[in-house]
Design an enzyme around this catalytic site. Sequence first.
Site, short mmCIF file in Angstrom:
data_model
loop_
_atom_site.label_atom_id
_atom_site.label_comp_id
_atom_site.label_asym_id
_atom_site.label_seq_id
_atom_site.Cartn_x
_atom_site.Cartn_y
_atom_site.Cartn_z
CB VAL A 57 -0.99 0.03 1.18
CG1 VAL A 57 -1.97 -1.11 1.10
CG2 VAL A 57 -0.25 0.04 2.52
CE1 TYR A 147 1.60 1.63 15.00
CE2 TYR A 147 0.99 2.62 17.10
CZ TYR A 147 0.72 1.76 16.05
OH TYR A 147 -0.45 1.03 16.07
#
Length: 250
Positions: A57, A147
């Site tokens: 992706v 993150y």
Amino acid sequence: MSDKVALVTGAARGIGLATTQLFIEMGWRVAMVDQDADELGTVAAGLNDASPFVCDVSSPDDVDAMVSDVTRTFGRIDAVVNNAGVADFGPIEETDFARWRRVMDTNLDGVFLVSQATIPALRETKGALLNIASISGLRASTLRVAYGTSKAAVIQLTKQQAAELGEYGIRANCVCPGPVRTKLAMAVHSPEIIAAYHDALPLNRYGTEREIAEVITFLCSEKASFVTGQIVAADGGFESTGVGLPALRD
């Protein structure tokens, strides 16, 4: 049975697989997207009404080709679940640009690319975008500079999508899971970390993949037809009360 189609990224395992299974129980067909071709093929083979599509992706060319294949196979897309992500944690001073980009490539760029490529199909069906962020995007935590930042950006991207795509009838919402009892989490969380999470969670337990999938599929369904631009923390109350996890520092 419904003729609706969901596209789920990161579908080979964990929350993505649980979401796929629940969509199928609801009568939807599912395009299962993952870059792990072997695992994807194995799990998809055991599921009726699901088809596997191998895709990175973070690659614009891969995404465009995948979305073309999905629309050609199913003829429509009613919901897109941007679940694919990487969990690469480390101290802030040890996070070099390569680690930063590796996280952003999938966790943020992947959500953007898949969303952009599926807008035309979602306009046709007045469908739903559902992005998976994290409780780490709502509150800072140890070892998550890349993150957590990527997930905070996904939250803002969701709000932007809701603001701009609503005129087409497209809804955009975001689910922020808290600690979830996945195989990976149980493999890397020490007893001390598990105990610290339990202490910080009002419900005093980890969530399950199925519980997160229930929230995801609800927001993609007609039951949530007037819900858009919302950030839902499926976290056992962690965002409301957690005060930090010293055990993660070790």
